[in-house]
Motif scaffolding. Structure first.
Motif, short mmCIF file in Angstrom:
data_model
loop_
_atom_site.label_atom_id
_atom_site.label_comp_id
_atom_site.label_asym_id
_atom_site.label_seq_id
_atom_site.Cartn_x
_atom_site.Cartn_y
_atom_site.Cartn_z
N PHE A 1 0.83 -1.19 0.00
CA PHE A 1 0.00 0.00 0.00
C PHE A 1 0.87 1.24 0.00
CE2 PHE A 1 0.56 -1.66 4.25
CZ PHE A 1 0.96 -0.57 4.98
N SER A 2 0.22 2.36 -0.29
CA SER A 2 0.91 3.65 -0.34
C SER A 2 0.35 4.56 0.74
CB SER A 2 0.75 4.27 -1.73
OG SER A 2 -0.58 4.65 -1.93
N LEU A 3 0.82 5.78 0.75
CA LEU A 3 0.40 6.76 1.73
C LEU A 3 -1.12 6.96 1.72
CD1 LEU A 3 1.45 8.86 3.79
CD2 LEU A 3 1.54 10.49 1.91
N GLY A 4 -1.70 7.04 0.54
CA GLY A 4 -3.13 7.29 0.41
C GLY A 4 -4.00 6.15 0.90
N ASP A 5 -3.44 4.95 1.03
CA ASP A 5 -4.21 3.82 1.50
C ASP A 5 -4.38 3.81 3.01
OD1 ASP A 5 -4.45 2.87 -1.10
OD2 ASP A 5 -2.57 1.75 -0.97
N LEU A 6 -3.65 4.66 3.72
CA LEU A 6 -3.70 4.66 5.18
C LEU A 6 -4.94 5.34 5.74
CD1 LEU A 6 0.05 5.37 5.98
CD2 LEU A 6 -1.13 3.17 5.92
N SER A 7 -5.34 6.46 5.14
CA SER A 7 -6.52 7.17 5.61
C SER A 7 -7.02 8.11 4.51
CB SER A 7 -6.21 7.98 6.88
OG SER A 7 -5.51 9.15 6.55
N VAL B 1 8.46 1.44 0.05
CA VAL B 1 8.92 0.09 0.40
C VAL B 1 9.04 -0.04 1.92
CG1 VAL B 1 10.88 -1.50 0.24
CG2 VAL B 1 10.07 -0.31 -1.81
N GLU B 2 9.62 0.98 2.54
CA GLU B 2 9.76 0.96 4.01
C GLU B 2 8.39 0.91 4.68
OE1 GLU B 2 11.09 4.15 7.39
OE2 GLU B 2 12.42 3.96 5.66
N LEU B 3 7.44 1.67 4.16
CA LEU B 3 6.08 1.67 4.71
C LEU B 3 5.46 0.28 4.65
CD1 LEU B 3 3.75 3.60 5.73
CD2 LEU B 3 3.00 3.63 3.36
N ASN B 4 5.72 -0.43 3.55
CA ASN B 4 5.16 -1.76 3.38
C ASN B 4 5.88 -2.81 4.22
OD1 ASN B 4 2.93 -1.75 1.31
ND2 ASN B 4 4.48 -0.51 0.31
N GLU B 5 7.19 -2.63 4.41
CA GLU B 5 7.96 -3.62 5.17
C GLU B 5 7.78 -3.44 6.68
OE1 GLU B 5 11.99 -3.27 3.86
OE2 GLU B 5 11.59 -4.29 1.97
N ILE B 6 7.90 -2.22 7.15
CA ILE B 6 7.86 -1.94 8.59
C ILE B 6 6.44 -1.71 9.06
CG2 ILE B 6 8.63 -0.36 10.40
CD1 ILE B 6 11.13 0.16 8.72
N GLY B 7 5.64 -1.11 8.19
CA GLY B 7 4.29 -0.75 8.58
C GLY B 7 4.20 0.75 8.80
N PRO B 8 2.99 1.26 8.89
CA PRO B 8 2.83 2.70 9.06
C PRO B 8 3.38 3.18 10.40
CG PRO B 8 0.69 1.61 8.78
CD PRO B 8 1.73 0.56 8.80
N GLU C 1 7.22 8.52 11.59
CA GLU C 1 8.44 8.98 10.92
C GLU C 1 8.36 8.77 9.41
OE1 GLU C 1 8.68 6.72 13.57
OE2 GLU C 1 9.08 8.26 15.06
N THR C 2 7.91 7.59 9.00
CA THR C 2 7.82 7.30 7.57
C THR C 2 6.78 8.17 6.89
OG1 THR C 2 8.45 5.00 8.03
CG2 THR C 2 7.49 5.45 5.88
N ILE C 3 5.63 8.32 7.52
CA ILE C 3 4.57 9.16 6.94
C ILE C 3 5.04 10.61 6.83
CG2 ILE C 3 2.25 10.08 7.35
CD1 ILE C 3 1.59 7.31 8.60
N SER C 4 5.70 11.12 7.86
CA SER C 4 6.22 12.49 7.82
C SER C 4 7.27 12.64 6.73
CB SER C 4 6.82 12.87 9.17
OG SER C 4 5.83 12.91 10.16
N ALA C 5 8.12 11.62 6.59
CA ALA C 5 9.16 11.68 5.55
C ALA C 5 8.53 11.67 4.16
CB ALA C 5 10.13 10.51 5.71
N MET C 6 7.46 10.92 3.99
CA MET C 6 6.80 10.88 2.68
C MET C 6 6.16 12.22 2.35
SD MET C 6 5.11 7.09 2.94
CE MET C 6 4.80 6.73 1.22
#
Length: 175
Positions: free
Chosen positions: A70-76, A126-133, A136-141
């Motif tokens: 999933f991507s950023l938009g799939d989170l909420s 890739v990091e979002l999919n491997e580690i999960g939401p 830090e990752t969302i802010s970096a994106m």
């Protein structure tokens, strides 16, 4: 409040701002405005950016989506709106660039950095999919989107400066 205050206020309000009933042109104007806005929005989203030929796209068409995960938009829904806003803004800025032979070298430098940021974004997906939401990752994106948009804004300003300096040198030579 004193008795009858509300009715007196309502009466004064109606005297000061009488209602206009039956104004069909207002609704026609509203409908035309909505239709025009929808048309412009559709046109902007369908635009393909005119970029210098490098063999590699500057921003991939599906840079916010991956084949798996999933991507950023799939989170909420809110993050989807943020993602769509930045993606549309980036594509609009790319479409509005005026790249010529005189400013191609400058534009190529900016485009190289833009490709690097796009690659970094893909790594974040890739990091979002491997580690999960995570925050830090969302802010970096989101920061990556902001940096790409700022980079395009700076490129546009630089191209305008080059164009103005060329116009000034042409006009001073002709005088």
């Amino acid at each position: 409040m004193p008795a009858g205050h509300e009715s007196r206020f309502q009466q004064r309000l109606e005297e000061a701002f009488p209602e206009k009933r039956g104004n069909r042109f207002f609704w026609i104007g509203m409908a035309a405005s909505v239709a025009a806005l929808l048309g412009v929005a559709f046109w902007l989203f369908r635009q393909e950016p005119d970029l210098p030929a490098q063999g590699e796209p500057v921003v991939q068409q599906d840079s916010t989506e991956t084949t798996s995960g999933f991507s950023l938009g799939d989170l909420s829904p809110d993050l989807r709106k943020v993602e769509q806003y930045y993606t549309a803004s980036i594509h609009m800025e790319l479409a509005n660039l005026d790249i010529s032979d005189e400013n191609k070298a400058v534009a190529d430098d900016y485009m190289k950095r833009l490709r690097e940021l796009d690659t970094e974004y893909q790594n974040l997906v890739v990091e979002l999919n491997e580690i999960g939401p995570n925050e830090e990752t969302i802010s970096a994106m989101i920061r990556n989107f902001q940096l790409r948009l700022q980079l395009l804004t700076r490129l546009k300003e630089k191209l305008n400066e080059l164009k103005q300096s060329k116009n000034e040198s042409v006009s001073s030579n002709s005088v």
